[in-house]
Enzyme design. Structure first.
Site, PDB file in Angstrom:
ATOM      1  N   SER A 140       1.354 -57.327  28.521  1.00 54.32           N
ATOM      2  CA  SER A 140       2.260 -58.336  29.067  1.00 54.32           C
ATOM      3  C   SER A 140       3.040 -58.946  27.921  1.00 54.32           C
ATOM      4  O   SER A 140       2.578 -58.962  26.770  1.00 54.32           O
ATOM      5  CB  SER A 140       1.482 -59.434  29.798  1.00 54.32           C
ATOM      6  OG  SER A 140       2.309 -60.550  30.094  1.00 54.32           O
ATOM      7  N   TYR A 153      -5.797 -65.002  30.085  1.00 53.92           N
ATOM      8  CA  TYR A 153      -4.894 -63.884  30.348  1.00 53.92           C
ATOM      9  C   TYR A 153      -4.042 -63.593  29.115  1.00 53.92           C
ATOM     10  O   TYR A 153      -3.898 -62.433  28.703  1.00 53.92           O
ATOM     11  CB  TYR A 153      -4.015 -64.209  31.542  1.00 53.92           C
ATOM     12  CG  TYR A 153      -3.162 -63.053  32.024  1.00 53.92           C
ATOM     13  CD1 TYR A 153      -3.709 -62.061  32.851  1.00 53.92           C
ATOM     14  CD2 TYR A 153      -1.819 -62.954  31.675  1.00 53.92           C
ATOM     15  CE1 TYR A 153      -2.943 -61.005  33.294  1.00 53.92           C
ATOM     16  CE2 TYR A 153      -1.046 -61.893  32.114  1.00 53.92           C
ATOM     17  CZ  TYR A 153      -1.604 -60.925  32.931  1.00 53.92           C
ATOM     18  OH  TYR A 153      -0.831 -59.878  33.362  1.00 53.92           O
TER      19      TYR A 153
END
Length: 325
Positions: A140, A153
């Site tokens: 990401s 995350y």
């Protein structure tokens, strides 16, 4: 048909994994779809078979190394080999670090980091003897530019990027033709925001700008076709953000923090919950999360950009003052 590539996709029941499976099915790949919910996987497998290819299902939690190894064994037994392994399974939990339950933090790391390592290990056991194959790890942009309220995350995606770099170097040093590619998407229109754990007190929404899933699918397909580029940003804007962060980390991080506070959460309250961290979502699997309503998207984007621009200006002024003092 036996010459068609064989692809294993984790997180195939929804979101990017589901979209990637269907895209590969359209191109004739034979598929093994890995996820935690059999009903959703069977639905995706049926959709893939409409494109006249083979699709098998393997129910497994990627954090369980033995279960994932069994999935790899079934793929090899059923199709004879594994050409592509795509690590796309992911979970998240939102909240201030000190307010997140430790077991939820650990669970995000287990799935999003250990799950990728488990997948790569099982893939390499089949690819290295043949000296061919491609592993794609979906990281990401948050692995490069971390975001508040999603520390596990962001941490996991930074680890995935580092893992890809280390593994690629090891393969190169050993002279192997197996390739590892790390794909770094921005916010995508997937159900992850509805599925995430949440301890912020307010409902979570996608932080604009939100990109369609097919943008990341195209990048994954390109990586499988030409895996020599080890890292790929899904969007030009994402790459620009990473480079800007490298030059001006304080101002970019302040801008992201302000934009997150202004645009990541709804006004409606929400009781703390673990989302799909420990149990798969009972909702039917889907690719999109419904974040592309034009009016809402435009409004969120304008608010977020205005807030981010203000934060950048404030930090820039502060930096100028400190340098002149």
């Amino acid at each position: 048909m036996t010459h068609s590539p064989v692809a294993v996709i984790t997180g195939a029941s929804s979101g990017l994994g589901r979209a990637t499976a269907i895209a590969l099915a359209k191109r004739g790949a034979r598929l093994v779809l890995v996820g935690r919910r059999d009903a959703s996987l069977q639905e995706v497998a049926s959709l893939c078979r409409t494109h006249h290819t083979e699709a098998a299902v393997a129910v497994a939690d990627t954090a369980d190394a033995e279960a994932l190894e069994r999935a790899a064994e079934s793929a090899e037994r059923g199709f004879g080999r594994i050409d592509y392994w795509i690590n796309a399974a992911g979970v998240s939990s939102y909240g201030r670090f000190w307010e997140l339950p430790p077991e939820e933090f650990a669970r995000v790391i287990d799935v999003d980091v250990h799950g990728y390592a488990n997948g790569a290990r099982s893939a390499l056991a089949r690819m290295l003897p043949r000296d061919r194959g491609v592993i794609v790890n979906v990281a990401s942009i948050l692995g490069e530019v971390p975001q508040p309220f999603s520390s596990p995350y962001s941490m996991s995606k930074a680890a995935v990027i580092a893992f890809g770099r280390s593994l690629a170097a090891e393969l190169a040093l050993s002279g192997s033709h197996v390739r590892v590619v790390t794909v770094k998407p921005p916010a995508l229109d997937t159900p992850i925001f509805q599925h995430s754990g949440n301890h912020t007190g307010r409902a979570v929404r996608a932080l604009p700008p939100v990109y369609p899933v097919h943008a990341a699918v195209r990048t994954i397909l390109s990586a499988l076709h030409n895996p020599r580029r080890r890292e790929r940003d899904v969007t030009v804007a994402g790459g620009m953000l990473v480079r800007r962060h490298q030059r001006h980390p304080r101002s970019v991080e302040a801008a992201i923090a302000a934009q997150t506070a202004a645009g990541q959460f709804e006004r409606t309250t929400e009781r703390p919950h673990s989302g799909n961290l420990f149990e798969p979502s009972p909702a039917p699997g889907s690719i999109t999360g419904g974040w592309h309503g034009r009016r809402a998207q435009t409004r969120r984007t304008l608010v977020g950009l205005a807030t981010a621009a203000g934060a950048v200006a404030l930090v820039a002024r502060a930096m100028r003052r400190s340098s002149s003092a």
